[in-house]
Design a protein around this motif. Structure first.
Motif, short mmCIF file in Angstrom:
data_model
loop_
_atom_site.label_atom_id
_atom_site.label_comp_id
_atom_site.label_asym_id
_atom_site.label_seq_id
_atom_site.Cartn_x
_atom_site.Cartn_y
_atom_site.Cartn_z
N PHE A 51 -5.64 -10.66 -2.44
CA PHE A 51 -5.91 -9.78 -1.31
C PHE A 51 -5.90 -8.35 -1.80
O PHE A 51 -5.20 -8.00 -2.74
N MET A 52 -6.67 -7.55 -1.11
CA MET A 52 -6.64 -6.14 -1.46
C MET A 52 -6.59 -5.35 -0.17
O MET A 52 -7.35 -5.61 0.76
N PHE A 53 -5.63 -4.43 -0.15
CA PHE A 53 -5.47 -3.64 1.07
C PHE A 53 -5.27 -2.19 0.68
O PHE A 53 -4.37 -1.86 -0.09
N ARG A 54 -6.12 -1.36 1.20
CA ARG A 54 -6.07 0.07 0.90
C ARG A 54 -5.93 0.32 -0.59
O ARG A 54 -5.05 1.04 -1.06
N GLY A 55 -6.76 -0.39 -1.33
CA GLY A 55 -6.79 -0.13 -2.77
C GLY A 55 -5.70 -0.83 -3.54
O GLY A 55 -5.63 -0.72 -4.77
N VAL A 56 -4.82 -1.54 -2.85
CA VAL A 56 -3.75 -2.23 -3.58
C VAL A 56 -4.13 -3.70 -3.67
O VAL A 56 -4.51 -4.32 -2.68
N TYR A 57 -3.98 -4.21 -4.88
CA TYR A 57 -4.42 -5.58 -5.11
C TYR A 57 -3.20 -6.49 -5.20
O TYR A 57 -2.27 -6.22 -5.95
N GLN A 69 10.88 -3.44 -7.30
CA GLN A 69 9.48 -3.89 -7.07
C GLN A 69 8.71 -3.75 -8.36
O GLN A 69 8.89 -2.78 -9.08
N ASN A 70 7.90 -4.72 -8.61
CA ASN A 70 6.99 -4.48 -9.74
C ASN A 70 5.67 -3.97 -9.18
O ASN A 70 5.35 -4.18 -8.02
N ASN A 71 4.93 -3.31 -10.02
CA ASN A 71 3.71 -2.66 -9.50
C ASN A 71 2.64 -3.71 -9.22
O ASN A 71 2.19 -4.38 -10.13
N PRO A 72 2.28 -3.82 -7.96
CA PRO A 72 1.33 -4.90 -7.64
C PRO A 72 -0.08 -4.64 -8.13
O PRO A 72 -0.89 -5.55 -8.15
N THR A 73 -0.37 -3.42 -8.48
CA THR A 73 -1.78 -3.15 -8.84
C THR A 73 -2.07 -3.48 -10.29
O THR A 73 -3.19 -3.38 -10.73
N ALA A 74 -1.01 -3.87 -11.02
CA ALA A 74 -1.23 -4.12 -12.44
C ALA A 74 -2.28 -5.19 -12.66
O ALA A 74 -3.08 -5.13 -13.59
N ALA A 75 -2.26 -6.17 -11.78
CA ALA A 75 -3.19 -7.29 -11.99
C ALA A 75 -4.61 -6.95 -11.56
O ALA A 75 -5.53 -7.72 -11.77
N HIS A 76 -4.76 -5.81 -10.91
CA HIS A 76 -6.10 -5.45 -10.42
C HIS A 76 -7.06 -5.23 -11.59
O HIS A 76 -6.62 -4.89 -12.68
N ASN A 77 -8.30 -5.37 -11.30
CA ASN A 77 -9.34 -5.21 -12.33
C ASN A 77 -9.23 -6.25 -13.44
O ASN A 77 -9.76 -6.07 -14.51
N ALA A 97 0.84 -1.21 0.00
CA ALA A 97 0.00 0.00 0.00
C ALA A 97 0.87 1.25 0.00
O ALA A 97 0.61 2.23 -0.71
N ALA A 98 1.99 1.20 0.78
CA ALA A 98 2.87 2.36 0.86
C ALA A 98 3.47 2.65 -0.51
O ALA A 98 3.56 3.80 -0.95
N LEU A 99 3.89 1.59 -1.20
CA LEU A 99 4.47 1.77 -2.53
C LEU A 99 3.45 2.42 -3.46
O LEU A 99 3.76 3.36 -4.18
N GLN A 100 2.25 1.90 -3.39
CA GLN A 100 1.19 2.41 -4.27
C GLN A 100 0.98 3.89 -4.02
O GLN A 100 0.78 4.66 -4.95
N ASN A 101 1.04 4.24 -2.75
CA ASN A 101 0.74 5.64 -2.41
C ASN A 101 1.99 6.50 -2.43
O ASN A 101 2.00 7.63 -1.95
N GLY A 102 3.13 5.90 -2.92
CA GLY A 102 4.33 6.70 -3.16
C GLY A 102 5.14 7.02 -1.93
O GLY A 102 5.96 7.92 -1.93
N GLN A 103 4.92 6.26 -0.83
CA GLN A 103 5.71 6.57 0.37
C GLN A 103 7.12 5.99 0.24
O GLN A 103 8.07 6.49 0.81
N LEU A 104 7.22 4.87 -0.49
CA LEU A 104 8.54 4.25 -0.66
C LEU A 104 8.87 4.21 -2.14
O LEU A 104 7.99 4.04 -2.97
N PRO A 105 10.18 4.36 -2.49
CA PRO A 105 10.55 4.22 -3.90
C PRO A 105 10.32 2.80 -4.36
O PRO A 105 10.49 1.86 -3.60
N ALA A 106 10.00 2.61 -5.59
CA ALA A 106 9.66 1.29 -6.09
C ALA A 106 10.87 0.55 -6.62
O ALA A 106 10.85 0.00 -7.72
N ALA A 107 11.94 0.56 -5.85
CA ALA A 107 13.15 -0.13 -6.31
C ALA A 107 12.93 -1.63 -6.22
O ALA A 107 12.43 -2.12 -5.22
#
Length: 1691
Positions: free
Chosen positions: A440-446, A425-433, A413-423
């Motif tokens: 699992f989904m937490f604070r909008g992150v899938y 890491q691949n974007n976990p929300t890509a698979a959403h929708n 969730a922190a990565l999604q919301n830009g609190q941590l750099p995405a080093a």
């Protein structure tokens, strides 16, 4: 090798092989002939050796092999590829045929090494090595080492094919080396046996020794090989594998792993190997781990330069190391306890967030492998967690997993919301929708669930990436996916340990068995180590999971875990897990509010989690409730009002997601499967279910199950989706199954459940007091629990029903409704349940089951009572026959209903009573019968519903029937408790059976004076029917009690109440119309009076003999008659009539019954009898005189005017004969006169309109009304009695005549009752709807006529009686008949005067004879008689043809003629015996009759006067006969001379005028008058006909003239026949004088007149010649007489 060794020389295959070898060598020698002559020579030498060997049977080919190998080795050294290939092929064939020995193997190995060093035919070389080592075990020791090194060397060449082939070969050969260790161990014995039995050519000791040496060698080979592998991996020099030039660590680790994996037994069983493992391998692993442990992944500095530390972990090695560690832990934990503790701690550290992503993934995969093994988990716990100074491995591992899970979610969730750099890491929300995903989904992150595992199977992904040199890119969600799988598996494994699944029971060399003593502490430690960590991982996972399967798996794990805790009595962990599922069933804010008082959960979580993850924990719990996504909301409902909910939450709707419902299902499942371990947790579970049920809108239905009643959608978003609607029945069913499963709980667990439900219910009741809609969940489920636990109902009945009774007292209607539903349903079910001891015989249980139902009677609420009674009704319908001990309770419940409970309640209670009485009296104990009677009477007297009262009375009849049918049983029954029956004073020792009856009669008697008429009527009918039907069952003394204590008091009460009843009209507003005969209270009481009086009289009649035996009969008789008299003189017609009917019944019934009783002597009996009947006669007279006497008082307006009805009077009269037959001996004239007064008054009583049908109906054939009929019957009775020969009533005959004549006058003049007409209008209020009562002019004609007839008959019998003659009865009869005869056509009915005249004729036929015989008694009669006849024959009233018709008039005329004939036959012949004056009057009458028909000259209508023609003719003829021919018999025949005739005629006429011969005078007078009248008529006719011209005269005129002409003809004939003395000269002159008129008539056109005229003229024939001398005259006269006679004959 064995092939050649074991083959004998004669063996065909050996020859073949040798031949093949020769051929091969020949080929080789040919190939090498030119280039390599040395080889050629060697080949030929080899061939010769082969030949020698084959020829010599003693020599095996085996011994020549080393010699024949030489050319092949030489061939390999040529470096000629073709030859090398050929040589290698031959070597392989030799190896395959197993003819190569150790020495030969060494040669071959050397040759191959040379080829390897020269890089020639590497693949072929590897093949040959493999063959050499695998075909048999001749190669070992140094040769083996050399072969292996050869392969290693080839593995590190440049050619990839060779590298791969070499790698495969090495793996195969390393395994081979270790397999030989097994061979060595397993087959020492078998090989020795084989050696002895083998069909060898040579068996010598040397070989055996060599074999043993081999065997020790194999273990040594394996040891040296493993030791060198460790050395090589550790980058040290090998001891055994001499000649190694190069070795990679990765390959070395793989080989170590392969060996450790496949050959763990070698290490476990061999101490040297074990040491090697502990000291060398573990040290190596720990050393190699250090870069991984020390390394931290830190964010790069901002300038972008990355600092790479020297000991950065290398993925291929780390991965292989972890694989190795996994094997060590799995297979060698028992021998490496401490080392495993270190390895596990390291792996757990790998999960730290600062480790590289791939490292964490690998660690997870390893942990997963371990987690799936229950015995490992058990071992870890036992070896570490349970030991004081060891690391808590299980605890740490599970806590680390929890932390990892929470960290992964928060980090994503922190990565999604830009609190941590995405080093990295691949974007976990890509698979959403991406559609319907798992994860699992937490604070909008899938985070999708990208790795799924079958339960208990660990499939590694990254641990298998042996070809990757760089760390792969691992998706974030992979870690969570594996962690999720591990958590499930660990839970499963813990379950396996605790429940001791089969896999835990199987001992292997690398696992320890856990003993029973160790088991319990181990299990407790396991739970204590794991629960907090598991919970801290499960809670966020449940919250974040977005698909049902995942959620379901987690929830199942949680359920199972909670169950385990429960089994071990670890209440804290159990409650925490259950609470977690409960909370997950609601939206977070709602859950927080409901479970505000269950704070311990979070505290537990924090206390047990590792300190460094506490911040995470806090962070998670604080944020996970604020998830900004909404899973699909499937239901929206209202919050359940509860004390802990703040107002804000109460206002908003509660939205439930699919997951909430899933959690609900999980709770249901948990509770259903593991109810026995829930204990105090039941409260939370049930509280949760209650909230969910409320939000989903499930409402309780029959039997306590819940059903969906969809609420109307108030807002667009409120309501329940269709999908869930379909699911609700399933949830409801699961709920029901949960409570059904309570039957499998033990008693303690069951009480836990019931306590929890009661507690919930109390909470609901508290809320309901605040007028909030209560939740009925607890009550419904208490009911359901009770129902499924029927077999042990006594365990829970008291606590259950006591609580439900409290609920029934609640003031909220829904609460009460369900409280009583539960109690009643339970009672019904419990009664119908087949208990082990049948309920019918189990008094204690029956009483216990019915007691809650009885206690409901104390509840004041009507709705509760209604349900209570409904229940009783159903119990009676369903289980009535088993209620042996429960009847008093049931009847008391029914009887506990009272007036203020309202009609529906009374109605239901009554239905119950009906059922009890109709179906269950037979099975009821004796002492309940008075209760039943009392209860039925109670319903009879209730005023809410009339029909019930009436039916209740019917039930009392049923009870009486029952008593009757079961009399033997009831009489023989012994009653211990006499107090249940009332006491009846005055009768000694009344039997109990009689007391029962008296009880019934007394209750019915009370109901007979109820305020409602219908009840009185019904009770009365029942009382008397019962007495008549079943009275015979009573003992005689009891009858006295019945009469004097029930019946007479009843009559008295009814009389008193009737007299005081109101005369006001009853208000029928809104009700059905009330008939006018019942529209006042007084009239309604009248009906009761009728009923009771007739009933008592009926009893009196039927039980007459019995009552006479009992004494005081006269007192009872006069009392009954007094009651009857009182009623008969009542001003109410109905009562009075009924009283008479009763009197009639008594009189007629007793007329034949009053026989002397055998006990007393005859005389006293007769005296008593006379006394009794005198009383009866006096009562009759009183009633008759009082009722028929109408008093007219001055105060008209106030006094109600009462007229007895016809029925009353009839009945009164009809009673007389019954009394008369008993009193006729004492019947005096004054009695008769009083009787006549009654009769006359009765006849005179006017009739009211409503009695018309009564008057019309008739029992006799005549048209008499019943009253008249009755009166005449009485007269007839007395008359018959009086006319008997020896009668003492003879002197009454004249009085009887007079009375009859009084009645006869009514035929013409009906009696007028003074003062009646004007009185009647004033009595309007006495009759219906204010109309004045009309009086009907009653038809007295038949009565009068019948009286005349009776009179005539009586006269015919008694005419000669002295008293009849003395009293001038004939005269009185004539005077009486004069009225109708004089009125004639004015009579109301023509029958009257016809009867009167026929009666007169009959009476005269008898009476005239008597009168002639005793003339002195009859002097006054003659004038009246003549007057009567005159008035009859010539009445003042006219009759026209229109009125009566032709035939009638003709008949009337015939009657007139009969009267004339009577005179002709009975009077005129006896004229000398009758007064002269009377005879004169008769002649005048006849004279009048003969001309009467033409007397009226002014006939104004066509009355067709011809109709009196026959009468006139009869009178005429009688007159003529009387006047002209009277003396023919006395005088001599006619004198000879005409002169004498003339003289005598003249003298006759004149003398008669002056004196004596009255008759002659009358006759001549008549002739003259007639002739004069004829002339007048003829003259007028002629004048009129002339004037009328062509118009004919009216018919009556023609008839008149026709009659006159016929009369003339008759007169002429008569005068010619008469003696000359009778006809004087003027008469003849007058006759001749008519002739011209007759001639004038000839012009008429009427044929009728013409005929009559012709007849008249013909009679003149003899008168046409003038008279000559007397002689001729005389002769002519004689001649004339002859002709007349002839003509008369013709006529």
């Amino acid at each position: 090798m064995s092939f050649v060794r074991t083959s004998t020389g004669g063996n065909e295959s050996v020859h073949k092989f040798v031949e093949a070898l020769r051929a091969d060598f020949k080929t080789l020698s040919l190939e090498t002939k030119k280039k390599y002559p040395l080889i050629k020579e060697s080949c030929e030498e080899a061939i010769s050796k082969l030949n020698a060997a084959s020829n010599n049977q003693q020599t095996s080919v085996y011994y020549t092999v080393n010699q024949i190998l030489y050319p092949l080795v030489q061939g390999c050294e040529t470096k000629d590829l073709k030859i090398i290939k050929y040589c290698l092929g031959m070597m392989q064939r030799l190896i395959t045929q197993q003819v190569v020995d150790q020495k030969g193997a060494r040669y071959i190995t050397d040759a191959l090494w040379m080829l390897m060093e020269n890089n020639i035919e590497e693949v072929k070389v590897l093949q040959t090595v493999t063959l050499l080592l695998t075909t048999n075990t001749v190669v070992h020791g140094e040769t083996l080492a050399k072969s292996l090194v050869l392969c290693f060397r080839l593995h590190y060449t440049k050619n990839s094919t060779i590298v791969n082939t070499a790698g495969a070969t090495i793996r195969q050969l390393v395994s081979l080396v270790f397999e030989r260790v097994y061979l060595e161990k397993d087959s020492v014995a078998s090989i020795q046996d084989a050696a002895q039995n083998a069909n060898r050519e040579i068996v010598d000791g040397e070989n055996s020794a060599a074999a043993n040496a081999d065997m020790q060698t194999f273990a040594a080979d394996a040891f040296f090989l493993f030791q060198d592998l460790v050395q090589l991996v550790n980058a040290d020099q090998p001891y055994w594998l001499i000649g190694m030039t190069e070795m990679t660590r990765t390959f070395g680790l793989e080989l170590l792993e392969a060996v450790l994996t496949n050959f763990s037994a070698v290490f476990h069983e061999n101490n040297d190997f074990r040491l090697l493992l502990k000291e060398r391998v573990c040290a190596l692993v720990i050393k190699l781990f250090s870069p991984n442990v020390k390394h931290r992944q830190v964010p790069p500095p901002s300038n972008g330069n990355t600092a790479v530390p020297n000991d950065k972990p290398y993925f291929p090695i780390s991965m292989r190391l972890l694989r190795l560690v996994a094997i060590l832990i799995q297979k060698y934990h028992t021998i490496l306890v401490t080392e495993c503790e270190i390895f596990l701690s390291l792996i757990i550290k790998f999960l730290d967030p600062d480790k590289p992503h791939w490292q964490r993934a690998l660690a997870l995969e390893v942990i997963h492998k371990l987690a799936t093994k229950p015995n490992l988990i058990a071992f870890f716990c036992k070896s570490y967690d349970l030991k004081n100074h060891a690391t808590n491995i299980v605890h740490d591992m599970i806590s680390a997993l929890g932390t990892y899970v929470r960290y992964s979610l928060i980090n994503a969730a922190a990565l999604q919301n830009g609190q941590l750099p995405a080093a990295n890491q691949n974007n976990p929300t890509a698979a959403h929708n991406a559609g319907n995903q798992c994860g699992f989904m937490f604070r909008g992150v899938y985070l999708s669930l990208i790795a799924t595992f079958p339960p208990g199977v660990a499939k590694s992904v990254y641990l298998e990436m042996l070809d990757k040199l760089e760390a792969p890119n691992i998706p974030d969600s992979y870690g969570v996916s594996v962690a999720y799988a591990i958590l499930l598996d660990i839970t499963r494994s813990i379950g396996g340990v605790i429940q001791r699944t089969p896999e835990m029971q199987q001992p292997t060399h690398n696992s320890a068995i856990i003993t029973e003593e160790e088991h319990k502490p181990l299990c407790l430690q396991l739970i204590n180590s794991s629960w907090a960590g598991l919970l801290s991982a499960f809670v966020p996972l449940v919250d974040a999971s977005i698909d049902e399967t995942t959620t379901d798996n987690i929830l199942k794990a949680m359920q199972n875990y909670a169950a385990l805790c429960g089994m071990l009595d670890l209440l804290g962990p159990r409650d925490a897990f259950i609470m977690a599922i409960c909370r997950a069933s609601f939206p977070p804010h709602y859950a927080a509010a409901i479970f505000a008082n269950n704070v311990h959960m979070e505290a537990d979580l924090r206390g047990h989690a590792r300190s460094n993850s506490q911040d995470l924990n806090n962070q998670f719990i604080n944020t996970c409730n604020e998830g900004d996504f909404r899973q699909q909301i499937v239901a929206v409902g209202t919050p359940l009002p509860s004390a802990s909910l703040p107002h804000s939450i109460m206002q908003a709707p509660v939205m439930l997601t699919t997951k909430n419902l899933q959690c609900m299902r999980a709770i249901l499942f948990l509770a259903r499967s593991n109810g026995s371990i829930l204990g105090t947790s039941w409260h939370n579970v049930l509280q949760t279910l209650q909230h969910l049920v409320w939000i989903l809108g499930l409402k309780p239905s029959t039997g306590g199950s819940l059903q969906a009643f969809p609420k109307p959608a108030v807002e667009a978003n409120v309501g329940i989706q269709t999908a869930v609607m379909a699911d609700l029945p399933v949830l409801s069913q699961m709920l029901s199954q949960l409570f059904e499963s309570s039957q499998y709980l033990d008693d303690v667990a069951l009480h836990h459940l019931i306590d929890a439900l009661c507690k919930l219910s109390h909470e609901a009741m508290e809320l309901a007091y605040a007028n909030r809609e209560p939740s009925l969940f607890a009550v419904a489920k208490l009911l359901e629990t009770g129902l499924v636990n029927m077999p042990r109902i006594e365990v829970l009945w008291r606590p259950l029903t006591n609580h439900l009774l409290e609920v029934c007292q609640h003031r909220h209607i829904r609460m009460r409704e369900w409280g009583v539903e539960a109690i009643t349903y339970l009672v019904k079910s419990a009664l119908q349940f087949k208990h082990t001891v049948p309920l019918k015989e189990n008094m204690e249980l029956q009483t216990m089951l019915l007691s809650p139902l009885s206690e409901l009677s104390t509840v004041m609420h009507a709705d509760v009572r209604q349900r209570q009674l409904d229940c009783v009704l159903q119990i009676l319908n369903g289980a009535g026959e088993i209620l042996s001990f429960g009847w008093p309770a049931i009847i008391e419940i029914i009887g506990a209903v009272n007036e203020h409970h309202g009609e529906p309640l009374i109605r239901t209670a009554f239905q119950c009573l009906q059922l009890v009485i109709t179906d269950f009296l037979t099975v009821m104990p004796w002492r309940c019968l008075p209760l039943c009677i009392g209860t039925a009477a109670k319903f009879g007297s209730q005023t809410q519903e009339l029909n019930i009262s009436l039916t209740a009375i019917g039930l009392m009849w049923n009870i009486s029937d029952f008593f009757n049918q079961n009399q033997e049983k009831l009489m023989s029954a012994q009653v211990d408790d006499g107090a249940i029956l009332p006491d009846f004073p005055g009768t000694m020792k009344m039997p109990q059976f009689d007391k029962l009856w008296m009880c019934l009669y007394a209750k019915l008697g009370d109901l007979c004076v109820d305020l409602r008429p219908a009840v009185r009527k019904s009770a009365g009918q029942t009382l008397f029917s019962t007495i008549s039907a079943h009275g015979s069952l009573l003992n005689p003394p009891t009858w006295q009690a019945l009469v004097w204590q029930v019946l007479f008091p009843l009559l008295d009460n009814v009389r008193a109440l009737s007299s005081s009843a109101s005369n006001e009209k009853v208000d029928a507003s809104g009700n059905i119309l009330i008939h006018h005969s019942r529209n006042t209270a007084q009239k309604q009481w009248a009906e009761t009076q009728v009923l009771t009086l007739s009933g008592v009289c009926r009893v009196f009649n039927t039980k007459r003999d019995l009552l006479q035996m009992l004494g005081d009969f006269e007192r009872a008789w006069s009392l009954v008659l007094e009651f009857i008299q009182n009623a008969a003189l009542s001003k109410n017609g109905e009562v009075s009539l009924a009283a008479l009917k009763s009197l009639q019944e008594i009189m007629y019934h007793n007329a034949d019954k009053l026989s002397p009783s055998p006990l007393t002597d005859e005389e006293t009996t007769r005296d008593k009898d006379e006394e009794i009947w005198t009383i009866a006669w006096n009562i009759w007279l009183n009633i008759g005189i009082e009722s028929t006497k109408i008093t007219t008082k001055n105060n008209d307006a106030q006094e109600e005017f009462y007229v007895p009805s016809q029925a009353f009077l009839t009945a009164l009269i009809q009673i007389f004969p019954a009394i008369f037959q008993h009193i006729q001996q004492r019947f005096t004239l004054s009695d008769f006169e009083k009787f006549c007064v009654v009769l006359t008054n009765a006849v005179c009583i006017p009739v009211q309109t409503d009695a018309v049908p009564y008057i019309m109906s008739s029992v006799s054939d005549s048209l008499l009304t019943p009253l008249h009929d009755g009166i005449l019957d009485c007269m007839d009775l007395i008359q018959k009695e009086a006319t008997k020969d020896d009668s003492n009533l003879k002197h009454m005959i004249p009085v009887i005549f007079r009375q009859l004549l009084v009645f006869s006058k009514f035929a013409c003049a009906p009696p007028a009752y003074a003062g009646v007409e004007h009185k009647y209008v004033k009595t309007a209020n006495h009759y219906t709807n204010n109309a004045s009562v009309e009086m009907v002019s009653m038809n007295f004609i038949p009565f009068g006529e019948k009286s005349i007839s009776i009179c005539v008959k009586l006269y015919q019998c008694t005419a000669m009686e002295d008293c009849v003659m003395q009293e001038n009865i004939l005269h009185e009869i004539i005077k009486a008949l004069r009225t109708p005869l004089a009125m004639k056509y004015k009579c109301l009915s023509s029958s009257t005067w016809k009867l009167a005249i026929s009666s007169l004729i009959t009476v005269l036929l008898t009476g005239l004879k008597v009168a002639r015989a005793k003339p002195n008694y009859f002097t006054g009669m003659w004038d009246d008689l003549a007057d009567t006849l005159d008035k009859f024959l010539f009445p003042a009233s006219i009759c026209t043809i229109e009125d009566r018709g032709l035939e009638e008039i003709v008949l009337d005329e015939t009657i007139d003629c009969q009267v004339i004939e009577l005179l002709r036959d009975e009077v005129l012949p006896h004229a000398h015996e009758m007064p002269h004056q009377f005879i004169m009057q008769i002649v005048v009458l006849l004279n009048k009759g003969s001309i009467h028909s033409a007397s009226d000259s002014n006939i104004c209508y066509e009355s067709d006067w011809k109709l009196r023609e026959i009468f006139a003719k009869t009178c005429f003829e009688t007159l003529l006969q009387f006047s002209l021919l009277d003396d023919t018999c006395n005088n001599n025949r006619l004198s000879a001379t005409t002169a004498g005739v003339n003289a005598s005629l003249n003298s006759n006429v004149f003398t008669s005028m002056t004196g004596g011969g009255g008759k002659d005078f009358a006759g001549r007078l008549a002739v003259t008058a007639l002739l004069h009248r004829f002339q007048e008529v003829l003259k007028r006719f002629n004048d009129d006909e002339r004037q009328s011209g062509k118009c004919p005269l009216p018919r009556f005129r023609l008839s008149e003239i026709s009659f006159v002409l016929k009369a003339i003809a008759t007169l002429v004939v008569s005068m010619k026949k008469a003696p000359p003395t009778k006809v004087n000269k003027p008469a003849w002159d007058q006759l001749i004088g008519l002739y011209p008129y007759l001639v004038d008539c000839t012009t008429t056109t009427s044929p009728e007149v013409s005929r009559s005229l012709r007849e008249a003229l013909l009679q003149y024939t003899d008168l046409l010649q003038p008279p000559k001398c007397l002689n001729t005259e005389a002769a002519n006269t004689a001649k004339l007489q002859n002709t007349t006679t002839q003509s008369n004959g013709q006529e």
